[in-house]
Design an enzyme around this catalytic site. Structure first.
Site, PDB file in Angstrom:
ATOM      1  CG  HIS A  80       4.828  -0.926   1.823  1.00  0.00           C
ATOM      2  ND1 HIS A  80       3.657  -1.040   1.777  1.00  0.00           N
ATOM      3  CD2 HIS A  80       5.558  -1.940   1.131  1.00  0.00           C
ATOM      4  CE1 HIS A  80       3.051  -2.194   1.085  1.00  0.00           C
ATOM      5  NE2 HIS A  80       4.158  -2.741   0.685  1.00  0.00           N
ATOM      6  CG  HIS A 234       4.105  -3.836  -4.404  1.00  0.00           C
ATOM      7  ND1 HIS A 234       3.902  -2.533  -3.703  1.00  0.00           N
ATOM      8  CD2 HIS A 234       4.258  -4.849  -3.806  1.00  0.00           C
ATOM      9  CE1 HIS A 234       3.968  -3.012  -2.385  1.00  0.00           C
ATOM     10  NE2 HIS A 234       4.043  -4.365  -2.183  1.00  0.00           N
ATOM     11  CG  ASP A 238       7.304  -5.399  -1.138  1.00  0.00           C
ATOM     12  OD1 ASP A 238       6.778  -4.536  -0.684  1.00  0.00           O
ATOM     13  OD2 ASP A 238       6.573  -6.415  -1.399  1.00  0.00           O
ATOM     14  CG  HIS A 261       8.710  -9.734   2.149  1.00  0.00           C
ATOM     15  ND1 HIS A 261       9.245  -8.474   1.962  1.00  0.00           N
ATOM     16  CD2 HIS A 261       7.391  -9.492   2.093  1.00  0.00           C
ATOM     17  CE1 HIS A 261       8.505  -7.618   1.474  1.00  0.00           C
ATOM     18  NE2 HIS A 261       7.207  -8.172   1.758  1.00  0.00           N
TER      19      HIS A 261
END
Length: 288
Positions: A80, A234, A238, A261
């Site tokens: 973040h 969001h 990321d 991720h």
């Protein structure tokens, strides 16, 4: 200010200080973001003096957050803050960390982005290093995909597919500091109620509350959403943080389906390996 409008590397005008709880450890966490000289890049300085560059080769875990490590030292949940720095067009900064994790704040990048905006940036005469691919590239992990396409701007197109009540969502935008701060940075991290219970049982998400994460119960979110598509926003947040691990400012179009991720950092690692290859700038890195 659109970073594409300036060819110089940018850093903060003044230090920024953040404190709060770590999302996964539940520990008190502090991060001080200091201005840095050109070509420093984004780096984390941990207690004990260990310095960890925000580059893909230092990623040690992506199971629930992006974790960087070096010489046995680790810093967790960096995505973040990295997202805010990259999304707001900052090239160089030193982040001094206490507590081993970046503070969760409100579960998004809003506090970080607002502070960067308020502080302002200094632009140097040293050219910004850009990633400008010369061909389309595709990456896959099972049913998750990322495509990188040549473009005159940094643009992200992201599709998520989740079970109800989230479902399928799509978001696309050209990434500029103005749009990032207004449309992406405030989007909060999220999860399902049963996932939160499982994470707590594993000793994770100890700092997670309804104040820093959206929790979806079977019949819907347990808090009001800022946008109906807040989850996919969001995921874009990321991705911007994970793309900071490339060590260059992207000028390309990214098309993502269900990625996260693990795939993002794998893509960054492969691109950095290509860029370091003796054959030269195969992937199209250059200074603008």
């Amino acid at each position: 200010m659109n970073p594409r409008a300036s060819s110089g590397q940018r850093t903060l005008r003044e230090p920024l200080r953040f404190s709060g709880v770590g999302l996964h450890t539940g520990n008190d966490a502090r991060a001080t973001v200091e201005p840095a000289a050109p070509d420093t890049g984004l780096v984390f300085v941990l207690e004990g003096g260990v310095t960890i560059p925000a580059l893909a080769e230092y990623v040690v875990d992506t199971s629930r957050a992006t974790v960087l490590g070096r010489d046995g030292a680790r810093v967790s949940t960096v995505e973040h803050l990295l997202s805010a720095l990259r999304g707001m067009g900052i090239d160089n900064a030193r982040v001094e960390v206490e507590g081993g994790e970046i503070p969760a704040m409100e579960g998004s990048a809003k506090t970080f982005a607002d502070a960067i905006h308020a502080a302002g940036a200094l632009t140097s005469d040293v050219p910004r290093q850009m990633f400008r691919p010369d061909r389309a590239m595709g990456f896959r992990d099972d049913d998750k995909t990322v495509a990188i396409i040549p473009s005159i701007a940094w643009r992200i197109k992201f599709t998520v597919v989740y079970p109800a009540p989230i479902g399928t969502q799509y978001f696309e935008a050209e990434i500029t500091p103005e749009l990032y701060r207004e449309q992406i940075a405030p989007a909060r991290t999220f999860g399902y109620l049963h996932e939160v219970e499982e994470l707590r049982a594993r000793g994770l998400a100890r700092g997670g509350t309804l104040d820093n994460a959206i929790v979806f119960a079977p019949d819907g979110p347990m808090q009001p959403l800022q946008w109906p598509d807040e989850p996919v926003r969001h995921k874009v947040l990321d991705m911007i943080g994970d793309f900071a691990l490339l060590g260059m400012y992207p000028q390309c179009e990214v098309v993502a389906l269900k990625s996260g991720h693990k795939l993002h950092t794998a893509v960054m690692s492969e691109l950095r390996s290509t860029l370091r290859a003796p054959s030269g700038n195969v992937a199209g890195a250059e200074r603008l």
